[in-house]
Design a protein around this motif. Structure first.
Motif, PDB file in Angstrom:
ATOM      1  N   SER A  82       3.654  12.167  87.123  1.00  0.00           N
ATOM      2  CA  SER A  82       4.226  10.915  86.620  1.00  0.00           C
ATOM      3  C   SER A  82       4.016  10.794  85.118  1.00  0.00           C
ATOM      4  N   ASP A  96      10.669   9.862  90.550  1.00  0.00           N
ATOM      5  CA  ASP A  96       9.232  10.007  90.787  1.00  0.00           C
ATOM      6  C   ASP A  96       8.887   9.716  92.249  1.00  0.00           C
ATOM      7  N   GLU A  97       8.526  10.748  92.957  1.00  0.00           N
ATOM      8  CA  GLU A  97       8.191  10.675  94.387  1.00  0.00           C
ATOM      9  C   GLU A  97       9.148   9.780  95.154  1.00  0.00           C
ATOM     10  N   GLN A 120       7.991   5.357  90.641  1.00  0.00           N
ATOM     11  CA  GLN A 120       7.387   5.337  91.965  1.00  0.00           C
ATOM     12  C   GLN A 120       7.339   3.900  92.482  1.00  0.00           C
TER      13      GLN A 120
HETATM   14 MG    MG Z   1       2.632   9.888  90.344  1.00  0.00          MG
END
Ligand code: MG
Ligand code: ADP
Lengths: 519, 312
Positions: free
Chosen positions: A62, A182-183, A104
């Motif tokens: 991240s 992000d994820e 995220q």
């Molecule tokens: Mg992360």
């Protein structure tokens, strides 16, 4: 592992060497107080490809993405866009260069409509808002990439998957050429993941580039054209995979050694019922948070509750722990009624509880490890630290907690170590021997080494005859540990299956609310 | 013509409501950006005495209004620095502002204690319109600032809900991290609206001085109107149009005890009636300070919470 998702891909293949490099980061260094989050990282993304950043929690994924989109500033290193060095002092600068990140934690205003969220911050928005025009424009962008969203819906009413779609539409609306996700799959159920992959595919087909961030090996191998693996802030490998990276190899790069997270089940026959939940309902602010929940957990048995976050898991745990009173229904622990008797009574009946919120509910951040252990020990007026000191020292040793000793403040522990303190306290028993252990997301945010430890500890507790209720959003964890899997959806148990023979598809569908009844 | 006391009273309620509308509108803009400024009462007092001094020494009401408004913005500026730049606790900073503003006003007002002002804001006259029975004196016998205040509320509503900057300030109050990720400057927006809010409150304080009060009487000049304004924002669910309706009703209740007394209607003890607006204020301020309940009331989600970008 199929490569069907890639059939129509026309994005230039990296191996040809001819693909233009859209974005390149060279020698990126980022320090946070006490942490080297990125250490001389090189990363590049070509036009029309999916390049995955793979790494454990805390590896620095991240952080790297945040620097590529202008949110954080690197301490050293250069960023080039189409070969030209650029400065990214702010996310706005990132957008101006066509770089957008889907975080995220979604960055959406709940009270705004989808269209309002999408256009927020857009530079060429006129002073006076013309809602109809905006709605149409947003719908047009969404349709182009097969991302169905209703521009007039209020974001607060949408499901997580839909919100993610809004985020992606927002990035595209703002003219993003490079999307940093992000994820994105962390919050999705399997069916939604499929849909997301289709969207990603549609984007790369039109020449967009996608940086896909994940720590889940299976999906990474499927979606990526290339994979860059990060560990402790360093790049440990580049794998050119085009849909078929070797999961074992990736795991080794990610963790630094071969790991084994093989399934573990109860090795002893299960005993008597320890936890009995009968027709529990819970209504909060007029909303049915739990409806008609009934199940048992036996001695030496681990029952897993699977479900997407926010479907009542936290409330269920709090009801069992006596922190919330159910609206109706009963709970008994070890044959004694614990309903409405509060947390202390529940603990006296043999409950140990590892809540989801480690530093909020689980531990007192401003107190030492020792004092946190004392919380569940003898309740004398005068605090007798000396008597617990040996035990504290022993637990720190036994659980391999990285701390300067029993006086180390809980707040200053890393996530993994805080979790170990919590487990150490709960597993080692308080005033009463533990009969029932309720654990919520025990391995969230931990690195694989710590995950192995935590799993082993849970398995040991099960072998010692404790009844364990494992509540987790990590489906893999539940599938590989639980003897029985229950799926919770909108506060109701919608599916039940033995862990050994559980099917990922069925459990996934139940998590998405696509089934009724049990298998 | 205008001797029906009830008509006069409604007209006066509308007039009293002017300060309330302006003060509350200022608070509303401040709060919509996510900044809680509890210092309204202090801002009102400081701007009232500033406008008094400026108008008295210059002989112009307009100069009084301008100076008073700027004084309001200046005082709000202190809050902006503390709450936004230094990320201090906004409740503490706001309360400090009340104490500071009151003290400052009393200090500046010492030489003017009890003195009547030489110039006064006069009601506009609309000729024959004023003579319309009932409605005439209510609607057409007010001064320009009163009309302006109502107009400002309507414009504010359009601004907040129909324009790009309105969208941005609402987003900043709800979810500053999102605004930040869009590349908008959260602190710039918050400082801007805190200052603007102070300016509008200042206009309200100046008006109270120059149109309503005959003389400077220290804290009795505002008499808690600043607190009522804060409560009004809660009652209005942070919406300007509802705020006007609320302000007129508050104006009415503030006015009622005096009118009843003048009419010799005494079956309700006057003290009780005088209490009503303050009790209502107390209740809504308690509601405002309970984090859980504010959301249901429609409060900006990040109201009172300093914004720090995740990067530490
Ligand atoms: Mg992360
Ligand atoms: N804002 C921050 N302040 C301090 N440390 C941070 C911050 N963000 C991340 N870190 C630390 O930097 C490391 C990398 O974090 P992150 O990039 O979030 O990892 P990942 O996304 O791979 O899980 C971690 O050790 C984390 O604790």
């Amino acid at each position: 592992m199929t490569s069907s998702a890639h059939e129509g891909a026309q994005g230039p293949h990296h191996a040809s060497g001819a693909a233009p490099v859209a974005l390149e980061a060279i020698g990126i260094v980022k320090r946070f107080p006490g942490v080297l989050a990125n250490d001389d990282v090189n990363f590049d993304i070509q036009t029309g490809e999916v390049h995955t950043l793979l790494g454990e929690n805390g590896a620095g994924k991240s952080t790297l993405a945040s620097m590529l989109c202008g949110l954080y500033q690197p301490d050293a290193g250069r960023i080039l866009r189409n070969g030209v060095p650029i400065e990214l002092p702010s996310p706005r600068a990132g957008l101006q260069h066509g770089i957008a990140m889907v975080h995220q934690h979604f960055r959406l205003v709940d009270r705004f409509t989808v269209a309002e969220n999408v256009v927020l911050g857009s530079r060429d928005l006129s002073f006076k808002l013309n809602r109809r025009e905006l709605n149409d424009a947003v719908a047009a962008v969404a349709d182009t990439y097969g991302l169905p969203v209703d521009p007039t819906a209020t974001v607060g009413d949408l499901s997580v998957g839909q919100r993610q779609r809004v985020e992606i539409v927002k990035a595209l609306y703002q003219g993003a050429e490079i999307l940093l996700l992000d994820e994105p799959t962390a919050v999705l159920v399997p069916a939604e993941v499929e849909k997301l992959f289709e969207n990603v595919h549609a984007m790369t087909q039109t020449g967009k580039s996608v940086v896909f961030i994940s720590h889940k090996l299976g999906e990474v191998a499927r979606i990526s054209d290339r994979v860059t693996v990060l560990r402790n802030g360093c790049v440990t490998g580049h794998v050119a995979s085009k849909g078929q990276a070797d999961a074992k190899e990736l795991a080794r790069l990610m963790v630094g050694r071969d790991i084994d997270l093989a399934a573990q089940r109860a090795s002893h026959p299960i005993g008597h019922e320890v936890l009995q939940i009968r027709d529990v309902n819970l209504t909060m602010n007029g909303v049915n948070v739990l409806s008609n929940i009934s199940f048992n957990v036996h001695e030496g048995e681990m029952v897993g509750i699977a479900g997407v976050a926010g479907n009542g898991q936290r409330e269920l745990a709090d009801v069992i722990a006596g922190l919330l009173s159910p609206t109706s229904g009963t709970i008994s622990i070890g044959g004694a009624m614990s309903t409405d008797r509060g947390p202390i009574a529940a603990r006296e009946l043999g409950l140990a509880y590892v809540p989801e919120d480690r530093l909020g509910v689980g531990l007192v951040p401003s107190m030492s490890i020792l004092d946190n252990l004392l919380l569940t020990r003898d309740r004398n007026i005068v605090v007798d630290r000396a008597s617990v000191m040996p035990e504290a020292t022993r637990l720190i040793d036994e659980f391999e907690i990285k701390a300067n000793g029993p006086e180390h403040m809980a707040r200053k522990l890393s996530g993994g170590n805080a979790q170990k303190v919590l487990l150490a306290r709960e597993l080692s028993g308080g005033r009463t021997a533990t009969k029932l252990l309720v654990v919520c997301s025990p391995t969230r945010g931990l690195d694989v080494g710590a995950i192995e430890t935590v799993r082993r500890l849970l398995d040991d507790a099960r072998s010692a005859g404790q009844a364990i209720l494992l509540i987790s959003e990590d489906l893999d964890e539940i599938m590989s540990l639980a003897d029985r899997v229950l799926v919770i959806y909108r506060g109701a148990i919608v599916h039940e299956t033995p862990g050994e023979t559980a099917s990922l598809e069925k459990v996934g569908a139940a998590m998405a609310g696509l089934t009724q009844g049990s298998a | 013509m205008n001797d029906n006391i009830w008509v006069l009273m409604t007209g006066d309620s509308v007039a009293l409501a002017t300060t309330l509308i302006l003060a509350a509108l200022g608070a509303l803009f401040t709060e919509r950006s996510g900044v809680l400024n509890l210092g309204v009462e202090g801002v009102l007092l400081t701007s009232a005495i500033s406008s008094f001094i400026a108008a008295d020494s210059s002989g112009s009401v307009w100069i009084g209004l301008i100076v008073g408004s700027l004084a309001g913005a200046l005082l709000a500026g202190i809050h902006a620095v503390l709450a936004v730049v230094l990320r201090a606790n906004q409740i503490v900073s706001g309360l400090a502002l009340v104490i500071f503003g009151t003290g400052l006003a009393n200090y500046l007002g010492k030489p003017y204690e009890g003195k009547t002002i030489s110039v006064k804001l006069t009601d506009l006259t609309f000729g024959p319109l004023t003579d319309i029975p009932l409605l005439g004196p209510i609607l057409f016998e007010q001064d320009i600032i009163t009309y302006l205040a109502v107009l400002a509320a309507v414009v504010s509503s359009l601004y907040l809900f129909r324009t790009r900057p309105g969208l941005e300030v609402r987003a900043t109050g709800d979810d500053p991290a999102t605004v930040d990720a869009q590349g908008l400057m959260v602190s710039t927006i918050r400082i801007r609206y805190t200052l603007f809010g102070g300016l509008v409150m200042g206009l309200g304080g100046s008006w109270l001085m120059l149109a309503e009060s005959a003389a400077w009487h220290q804290a009795a000049t505002t008499n808690g109107v600043g607190w009522i304004a804060l409560a009004l924002v809660v009652f209005a669910s942070w919406r300007p149009i509802r705020l006007v309706i609320g302000a007129v009703s508050f104006g009415f209740t503030l006015q009622l005890p005096y009118t009843l007394q003048a009419e010799n209607i005494t079956f309700i003890p006057q003290a009780f009636l005088q209490m009503v607006p303050y009790v209502a204020t107390l209740i809504s301020l308690i509601a405002l300070s309970r984090p859980g309940s504010t959301n249901a009331l429609g409060a900006p989600k990040s109201l009172g919470i300093p914004f720090v970008r995740d990067e530490r």
